[in-house]
Design an enzyme around this catalytic site. Structure first.
Site, PDB file in Angstrom:
ATOM      1  N   VAL A 104      94.785  20.473  26.587  1.00 32.47           N
ATOM      2  CA  VAL A 104      94.143  21.302  25.573  1.00 32.47           C
ATOM      3  C   VAL A 104      92.886  20.576  25.128  1.00 32.47           C
ATOM      4  O   VAL A 104      92.919  19.364  24.874  1.00 32.47           O
ATOM      5  CB  VAL A 104      95.071  21.542  24.368  1.00 32.47           C
ATOM      6  N   CYS A 105      91.778  21.306  25.045  1.00 36.59           N
ATOM      7  CA  CYS A 105      90.534  20.734  24.546  1.00 36.59           C
ATOM      8  C   CYS A 105      90.145  19.499  25.369  1.00 36.59           C
ATOM      9  O   CYS A 105      90.167  19.540  26.596  1.00 36.59           O
ATOM     10  CB  CYS A 105      90.695  20.424  23.058  1.00 36.59           C
ATOM     11  N   THR A 106      89.821  18.395  24.718  1.00 39.82           N
ATOM     12  CA  THR A 106      89.365  17.197  25.433  1.00 39.82           C
ATOM     13  C   THR A 106      90.510  16.406  26.047  1.00 39.82           C
ATOM     14  O   THR A 106      90.278  15.320  26.580  1.00 39.82           O
ATOM     15  CB  THR A 106      88.555  16.280  24.497  1.00 39.82           C
ATOM     16  N   THR A 124      87.074  22.510  29.389  1.00 41.50           N
ATOM     17  CA  THR A 124      87.386  21.750  28.183  1.00 41.50           C
ATOM     18  C   THR A 124      86.569  22.352  27.046  1.00 41.50           C
ATOM     19  O   THR A 124      85.914  23.382  27.237  1.00 41.50           O
ATOM     20  CB  THR A 124      87.093  20.246  28.362  1.00 41.50           C
TER      21      THR A 124
END
Length: 319
Positions: A104-106, A124
């Protein structure tokens, strides 16, 4: 039914919603279909971690003692930018044992550091796509989608996109009705396909500073089938066409024409995803005038015609 273990790695300075959002989705699915998921959290040493918002999380145990999971989820946050080398090493050695690898995300940056994304198409958070691509040239970074599936690896954009991805995984595991029930319980939509852009047209552009220009932005959004030429929009803002064009681009970061194009495309995509309206009707409602004009816009921006887009992403109504 085979129970799927979901293991979430936790570490200092993670984004709390990257953890709690997907966990709530899987927990909701477990309540709905008992025995479907077993959710565990683990830190490097088993100790508590402090999120970037100041929330303290107490994991179930240490990564060293964790069993190989069905789904391994790595959240994002500031802690991924200078990660604990022990966590990166654990991922390098143990992540290949997971049936499904999710970030998730970074969190994608963490997976890339562990060499787990080479040769794969990933995404990302939009603010870190350039960094990921620059630092890991073997990774194919797509900055647009809210999530990407490439084999057993799934990566998502920032924060709430992790919820969208988790819902998609539940749908894959348990069916659409189960995922829809979880989405309703969480009061979120189950309609965002993975290739939906991270930005809506309104978010991609900045909000204008001056009220007349903000009003024009709102008018465009509410009337995609209206006269949205520069002269008509300038008249609405009580500016000359030349002054309007310069001011609009200066305050929103894009030309009026580009903004109109994005609004119309987004409107057409939403109608294709959510309604049974005909292609000709959608083309008129979205301001394209003709199906051929809409087809050209879709092929130019998305690489696929409207009919194929609907085939892939149309959501049938729940019964």
């Amino acid at each position: 039914m085979t129970q799927r273990t979901v293991l979430v790695t936790v570490f200092d300075d993670l984004q709390s919603l990257d953890v709690t959002g997907p966990m709530e989705v899987f927990a909701g699915a477990e309540k709905l279909v008992p025995g479907s998921y077993r959710i565990r959290t683990a830190s490097v040493d088993g100790g508590p971690v402090r999120t970037s918002s100041g929330l303290t999380l107490v994991p179930d145990g240490s990564l060293a003692d964790a069993e190989d999971p069905h789904t391994l989820l790595v959240p994002g946050g500031e802690g991924t930018l200078d990660p604990d080398p022990r966590l990166v090493e654990w991922l390098r050695g143990r992540a290949p044992g997971a049936r499904r690898l999710v970030s998730v995300c970074t969190g994608a940056i963490m997976l890339a550091r562990a060499g787990l994304l080479d040769g794969r198409r990933v995404t990302t958070h939009w603010a870190y796509c350039d960094t990921l691509a620059r630092d890991h040239p073997a990774v194919r970074v797509d900055p647009d989608p809210i999530f990407v599936r490439d084999g057993h690896v799934a990566t998502s954009a920032g924060v709430t996109a992790g919820i969208d991805l988790a819902l998609a995984l539940v749908e894959e595991d348990l069916g659409r009705q189960a995922a829809l029930t979880v989405a309703r319980h969480l009061v979120v939509f189950l309609r965002r396909p993975g290739n939906q852009a991270q930005f809506s047209a309104q978010l991609a552009a900045q909000t204008a500073c001056r009220q007349p220009l903000r009003d024009v932005q709102q008018w465009i959004t509410e009337h995609p089938d209206g006269d949205l030429g520069v002269e008509a929009l300038a008249a609405r803002a009580a500016l000359s066409p030349r002054h309007f064009s310069r001011a609009f681009q200066a305050e929103t970061g894009m030309t009026p024409g580009r903004y109109v194009d994005r609004v119309r495309l987004e409107h057409a995509r939403r109608l294709l995803e959510d309604t049974a309206d005909g292609i000709e009707e959608i083309a008129r409602a979205s301001g394209y005038g003709t199906p051929e004009a809409m087809r050209r816009a879709f092929v130019r921006s998305l690489g696929t015609p409207p009919t194929e887009y609907r085939r892939r992403f149309h959501r049938a109504p729940a019964h």
